[in-house]
Write a protein that holds these residues in place. Sequence first.
Motif, mmCIF file in Angstrom:
data_model
loop_
_atom_site.group_PDB
_atom_site.id
_atom_site.type_symbol
_atom_site.label_atom_id
_atom_site.label_comp_id
_atom_site.label_asym_id
_atom_site.label_seq_id
_atom_site.Cartn_x
_atom_site.Cartn_y
_atom_site.Cartn_z
ATOM 1 N N PRO A 12 0.855 -1.195 0.000
ATOM 2 C CA PRO A 12 0.000 0.000 0.000
ATOM 3 C C PRO A 12 0.888 1.241 0.000
ATOM 4 O O PRO A 12 2.052 1.186 0.398
ATOM 5 C CB PRO A 12 -0.775 -0.117 1.313
ATOM 6 C CG PRO A 12 0.031 -1.014 2.181
ATOM 7 C CD PRO A 12 0.793 -1.923 1.256
ATOM 8 N N ASP A 13 0.346 2.351 -0.442
ATOM 9 C CA ASP A 13 1.063 3.624 -0.431
ATOM 10 C C ASP A 13 1.326 4.025 1.016
ATOM 11 O O ASP A 13 0.423 3.969 1.863
ATOM 12 C CB ASP A 13 0.215 4.681 -1.138
ATOM 13 C CG ASP A 13 0.888 6.030 -1.238
ATOM 14 O OD1 ASP A 13 2.111 6.131 -0.984
ATOM 15 O OD2 ASP A 13 0.190 6.993 -1.574
ATOM 16 N N GLU A 15 2.075 7.025 2.091
ATOM 17 C CA GLU A 15 1.702 8.402 2.416
ATOM 18 C C GLU A 15 0.481 8.524 3.330
ATOM 19 O O GLU A 15 0.521 9.301 4.284
ATOM 20 C CB GLU A 15 1.517 9.238 1.147
ATOM 21 C CG GLU A 15 1.296 10.710 1.414
ATOM 22 C CD GLU A 15 2.290 11.363 2.383
ATOM 23 O OE1 GLU A 15 1.865 12.220 3.181
ATOM 24 O OE2 GLU A 15 3.486 11.007 2.369
ATOM 25 N N ARG A 110 6.408 2.328 5.563
ATOM 26 C CA ARG A 110 7.458 3.266 5.117
ATOM 27 C C ARG A 110 8.801 2.564 4.944
ATOM 28 O O ARG A 110 9.527 2.805 3.982
ATOM 29 C CB ARG A 110 7.581 4.426 6.120
ATOM 30 C CG ARG A 110 8.629 5.437 5.756
ATOM 31 C CD ARG A 110 8.303 6.120 4.425
ATOM 32 N NE ARG A 110 9.419 6.894 3.931
ATOM 33 C CZ ARG A 110 10.364 6.447 3.093
ATOM 34 N NH1 ARG A 110 10.328 5.216 2.641
ATOM 35 N NH2 ARG A 110 11.337 7.230 2.698
ATOM 36 N N GLN A 113 8.750 0.275 1.913
ATOM 37 C CA GLN A 113 8.873 1.077 0.694
ATOM 38 C C GLN A 113 10.332 1.433 0.419
ATOM 39 O O GLN A 113 10.746 1.476 -0.739
ATOM 40 C CB GLN A 113 8.036 2.350 0.796
ATOM 41 C CG GLN A 113 6.612 2.159 0.373
ATOM 42 C CD GLN A 113 5.917 3.472 0.115
ATOM 43 O OE1 GLN A 113 6.315 4.524 0.617
ATOM 44 N NE2 GLN A 113 4.853 3.420 -0.651
#
Length: 161
Positions: A12-13, A15, A110, A113
């Motif tokens: 998932p993103d 942000e 995070r 990523q």
Amino acid sequence: MPDMLVKLYTLPDAEPFVAEQRAAGVEIRRALVPEKYIVVDWVAKTFGQGWAAECETTFARQPVSCFIAVENNRVLGFSCYDATYKNFFGPIGVDPAQQGRKIGAALLVRTLQAQAAEGYAYAIIGGVGPAEFYTKTVGAELIPDSVPGIYRGILTTESDE
């Protein structure tokens, strides 16, 4: 505790996770080398010497492979990758008094990523505790026959009594 596998190309993103923490006054960011002893000491006091040793190695990398959650100039959590083995995520920990604030999820996504940005397609989460957390947050799957895993035969200071 088993290992888990995460597809980094389906993460998932980060942000929304990071923005939610920012709105709550918590900064999720990569640790800086001058913060090494503050972070490692906090990890040692909160989670023990084993995790502190793993965390410490991440400060020798460029970029540092440790992310931290900070509120009011105070560490609330941390997560690492490429600490004990390449392509492994962990350890990760959030101050027990701060759990339930979704800080761990933000750190997890995070940090994964960052692994993906370094060219990894998959990450291994070694010796997981809360498997449901990893499955729910990033779709991690248990790796069959992965116990005792990479920590087999590790030295400890604890008594066998």
